[in-house]
Scaffold this motif. Structure first.
Motif, PDB file in Angstrom:
ATOM      1  N   ILE A 340       0.848  -1.201   0.000  1.00  0.00           N
ATOM      2  CA  ILE A 340       0.000   0.000   0.000  1.00  0.00           C
ATOM      3  C   ILE A 340       0.878   1.243   0.000  1.00  0.00           C
ATOM      4  O   ILE A 340       1.661   1.443   0.921  1.00  0.00           O
ATOM      5  CB  ILE A 340      -0.909   0.028   1.247  1.00  0.00           C
ATOM      6  N   GLU A 341       0.767   2.011  -1.039  1.00  0.00           N
ATOM      7  CA  GLU A 341       1.575   3.234  -1.125  1.00  0.00           C
ATOM      8  C   GLU A 341       1.211   4.213  -0.012  1.00  0.00           C
ATOM      9  O   GLU A 341       0.056   4.326   0.363  1.00  0.00           O
ATOM     10  CB  GLU A 341       1.351   3.923  -2.473  1.00  0.00           C
ATOM     11  N   GLY A 342       2.208   4.891   0.489  1.00  0.00           N
ATOM     12  CA  GLY A 342       1.920   5.994   1.402  1.00  0.00           C
ATOM     13  C   GLY A 342       1.878   5.589   2.856  1.00  0.00           C
ATOM     14  O   GLY A 342       2.287   6.351   3.714  1.00  0.00           O
TER      15      GLY A 342
ATOM     16  N   LYS B  45      -6.936   7.831   4.640  1.00  0.00           N
ATOM     17  CA  LYS B  45      -7.693   6.933   3.745  1.00  0.00           C
ATOM     18  C   LYS B  45      -7.006   5.570   3.617  1.00  0.00           C
ATOM     19  O   LYS B  45      -7.634   4.530   3.798  1.00  0.00           O
ATOM     20  CB  LYS B  45      -7.847   7.575   2.352  1.00  0.00           C
ATOM     21  N   SER B  46      -5.715   5.613   3.289  1.00  0.00           N
ATOM     22  CA  SER B  46      -4.996   4.344   3.122  1.00  0.00           C
ATOM     23  C   SER B  46      -4.949   3.582   4.438  1.00  0.00           C
ATOM     24  O   SER B  46      -5.008   2.354   4.457  1.00  0.00           O
ATOM     25  CB  SER B  46      -3.575   4.607   2.625  1.00  0.00           C
ATOM     26  N   THR B  47      -4.823   4.320   5.522  1.00  0.00           N
ATOM     27  CA  THR B  47      -4.803   3.676   6.830  1.00  0.00           C
ATOM     28  C   THR B  47      -6.113   2.937   7.070  1.00  0.00           C
ATOM     29  O   THR B  47      -6.125   1.775   7.484  1.00  0.00           O
ATOM     30  CB  THR B  47      -4.575   4.734   7.928  1.00  0.00           C
ATOM     31  N   ALA B 162      -9.820  -1.322  -2.850  1.00  0.00           N
ATOM     32  CA  ALA B 162      -8.947  -0.746  -3.863  1.00  0.00           C
ATOM     33  C   ALA B 162      -8.426   0.600  -3.373  1.00  0.00           C
ATOM     34  O   ALA B 162      -9.200   1.454  -2.967  1.00  0.00           O
ATOM     35  CB  ALA B 162      -9.707  -0.583  -5.174  1.00  0.00           C
ATOM     36  N   ASP B 163      -7.095   0.750  -3.361  1.00  0.00           N
ATOM     37  CA  ASP B 163      -6.493   2.017  -2.935  1.00  0.00           C
ATOM     38  C   ASP B 163      -6.011   2.780  -4.162  1.00  0.00           C
ATOM     39  O   ASP B 163      -5.025   2.412  -4.787  1.00  0.00           O
ATOM     40  CB  ASP B 163      -5.328   1.742  -1.978  1.00  0.00           C
ATOM     41  N   GLU B 164      -6.720   3.811  -4.519  1.00  0.00           N
ATOM     42  CA  GLU B 164      -6.409   4.628  -5.686  1.00  0.00           C
ATOM     43  C   GLU B 164      -6.103   3.771  -6.915  1.00  0.00           C
ATOM     44  O   GLU B 164      -5.025   3.869  -7.494  1.00  0.00           O
ATOM     45  CB  GLU B 164      -5.233   5.551  -5.362  1.00  0.00           C
ATOM     46  N   PRO B 165      -7.046   2.956  -7.333  1.00  0.00           N
ATOM     47  CA  PRO B 165      -6.780   2.033  -8.449  1.00  0.00           C
ATOM     48  C   PRO B 165      -6.565   2.753  -9.773  1.00  0.00           C
ATOM     49  O   PRO B 165      -6.049   2.152 -10.708  1.00  0.00           O
ATOM     50  CB  PRO B 165      -8.040   1.159  -8.505  1.00  0.00           C
TER      51      PRO B 165
HETATM   52 MG   LIG Z   1      -3.034   6.821   0.585  1.00  0.00          MG
END
Ligand SMILES: [Mg+2]
Ligand SMILES: Nc1ncnc2c1ncn2[C@@H]1O[C@H](COP(=O)(O)OP(=O)(O)OP(=O)(O)O)[C@@H](O)[C@H]1O
Lengths: 345, 219
Positions: A340-342, B45-47, B162-165
């Motif tokens: 996961i980027e970031g 968000k990614s977290t 999906a993370d920023e697909p």
């Molecule tokens: Mg992110």
């Protein structure tokens, strides 16, 4: 397995190169092993193949054949004390000339009872019968000696080669078997099975006598040292290679873990790659070593056979896997979150 | 599948400093629902997605997959849940460079100890049937991302994350990919969560959730 094989095939060039390096070091291990084996035989095949199991020596000699002296009378008593067959053995390094010529040939004279158990099988000619007849190792032929030739030792003694035997070398010289009847003292009493000794005499297994042969231990030790270093080098080369590969594939491992691959699967893939690589290298190195061995001149002390190769081959595969352990640790450490980027880990 | 996050807190320990990335975040995604998560950079968000996908454990709170709280599971069990229940699609396709397209999918079957049955259906569905024997290097960015989607769907997971697909795709490719995702969620009656910065794809979402400073603002 699925991933391991496909990656090997895809990154052929890298794996072929590292395989090439491993093949070379492994070939070197095999060739040096062959030399160690060859030198060992050249130095001691007569003792290694001696038709006895233990030797009675003078206790003071501390296992060194050459420093042990037993009066003939005493030797006969010792032989009588044994439960099993026993014979005297006396070893003397001598120079001989052939047929009045100038050329000196080094010989190891093994004196023992004429028809005793220590006399090896005759491979050519016949057993000595006359007083002055002897049985000689066939390597003497390389000095131009043939059946019936005379060996002149000093002023008085002349021996006639009645027969040849094989694999009888001592201290890098051919062994000549002579009879021991008229000796006043011998070096040892060779005994089948366990031997009985007491007082000023002690017993050693015959293989222990190898250390008493001049230069035997030193020769073997230096070659074995080389072999050990080559094992370490092979393990290091593979360890570093797979370590760097693992570092390069960090994000791939991260993604695989995120997708649900467990450590066991990823680690076994790595081990499969290491084992495949080392097995293929060992295979090719075996062919190379036998090829090179065949090119060596016949009188070169070099013995390579499957038996000589099996042990180092197994060691190589084991140390390769050990070398990969650092990379295994890396794989376990990788966090699936890296996919996961970031979100830093 | 329903995904439920209850009072999730995530505090990052950065040396002596603490950073609250998620602050009492709660969220429910039903089967057949495709949710978009938006918010400024660094808002968490990614977290949130990583926690929902069992890649990261929360400092406190519950994550329920079909009622099972995955926060308390062992690492091994968590990996198994990811394999069986969750399909991940990342910002980059993250395909394995040494695998042909069909093997990118087969690897998922291998990991799940399933037979490598024909994947042509999925691939045809995503318009990749003519790429089956290609390596990732020979694919366009859009194709790669579609392979990644196919890979995420192979084991028929009930939760798709999906993370920023679309981050590595141009706008029309991005739309295409999100449309595909939305369709898969609808058709398969799965739960879907997509983090995005791309406003043009929000139309495909059933619901949009905004995160600001680690707090979920339901939209
Ligand atoms: Mg992110
Ligand atoms: N391991 C970590 N240690 C400390 N802080 C972290 C760590 N991982 C993330 N953060 C911080 O937590 C916050 C939330 O990060 P997150 O990656 O979830 O944001 P995001 O909303 O995905 O941002 P972006 O839109 O840029 O991807 C950020 O401020 C980030 O710097």
């Amino acid at each position: 397995m699925f991933l391991a094989i496909r990656e090997l095939l895809f990154a052929k060039t890298k794996y072929i190169l590292i395989g090439l390096i491993t093949t070379l070091t492994v070939s070197l291990i095999f060739i040096v092993s062959g030399l160690a084996e060859g030198l060992s035989a050249d130095n001691a095949s007569s003792i290694q193949g001696l038709a006895a199991d233990s030797l009675v020596l003078e206790a003071e000699a501390e296992g060194e054949l050459g420093s042990s002296f037993i009066p003939m009378q005493k030797a006969k008593e010792i032989i009588n004390d044994q439960e099993q067959e026993a014979n005297t053995l006396s070893i003397q390094m001598m120079n001989a000339t052939v047929g009045g010529g100038d050329k000196q040939i080094s010989l190891a004279l093994f004196a023992t009872e004429r028809d005793g158990m220590l006399i090896p099988e005759v491979t050519e000619g016949r057993s000595p019968k006359q007083e002055n007849e002897v049985l000689a190792d066939e390597s003497l032929k390389q000095d131009g000696i043939q059946l019936g030739d005379e060996l002149q030792l000093g002023e008085e003694t002349t021996y006639v080669v009645a027969g040849f035997t094989t694999e009888q070398r001592y201290s890098h010289t051919p062994v000549v078997f002579v009879k021991s009847d008229d000796l006043e003292q011998v070096n040892a009493v060779a005994v089948k099975g366990e031997s009985v000794s007491e007082g000023a005499y002690s017993t050693i297994p015959k293989m222990d006598a190898l250390h008493g042969i001049p230069s035997y231990s030193q020769e073997q030790a230096s070659l074995n040292m080389m072999i050990i270093f080559l094992y370490v080098i092979t393990a290091f080369v593979l360890a570093v290679f797979f370590y760097v590969m693992t570092l390069q594939k960090r994000d791939q491992f991260g993604v695989l873990k995120a997708l649900g691959a467990n450590n066991t699967y990823l680690i076994s893939g790595l081990i499969i790659q290491v084992i495949l690589l080392s097995i293929v290298s060992v295979g090719i190195a075996t062919a190379i070593s036998f090829g090179i061995g065949a090119l060596f001149p016949a009188d070169m002390p070099f013995i390579l056979n499957m038996a000589t190769i099996v042990q180092p081959a197994i060691i190589i595969i084991v140390v390769s896997v050990l070398g990969a352990v650092v990379s295994l640790y890396q794989v376990i450490q990788i966090d699936p979150l890296e996919a996961i980027e970031g979100v830093a880990t | 599948m329903t995904l439920v996050l209850e009072h999730v807190h995530k505090v990052y320990q950065d040396g002596p400093k603490e950073y609250v990335a998620l602050n009492d975040a709660s969220l429910q995604v039903q089967a057949g629902e495709f949710v978009a998560v938006v918010g400024p950079s660094g808002s968490g968000k990614s977290t949130l997605l990583s926690i929902a996908g069992a890649l990261l454990s929360p400092t406190s709170g519950k994550v329920l997959l079909d009622g099972e709280n995955i926060v308390t599971l062992s690492k091994k069990e968590v990996t198994k849940r990811r394999l069986e229940k969750i399909g991940f699609i990342f910002q980059a396709a993250h395909l394995l460079p040494y695998l042909k397209v069909k093997d990118q999918l087969n690897v998922m079957s291998v990991l799940a100890h399933k037979s490598k049955q024909q994947k042509t259906d999925i691939l045809a569905h995503l318009g990749l049937e003519h790429r089956i024997h290609h390596y990732p290097n020979d694919l366009s960015g859009g194709e790669r991302q579609r392979v990644a989607i196919a890979r995420a769907l192979v084991n028929n997971p009930q939760l798709i994350l999906a993370d920023e697909p679309t981050a590595s795709l141009d706008s029309s490719r991005g739309q295409e990919v999100v449309k595909l995702l939305a369709n898969e969620v609808k058709e398969g009656n799965k739960a879907g969560v997509m983090v995005t910065h791309d406003e043009r794809v929000l139309g495909y979402a059933d619901r949009i959730i905004t995160i600001r400073d680690g707090k979920v603002e339901l939209g």
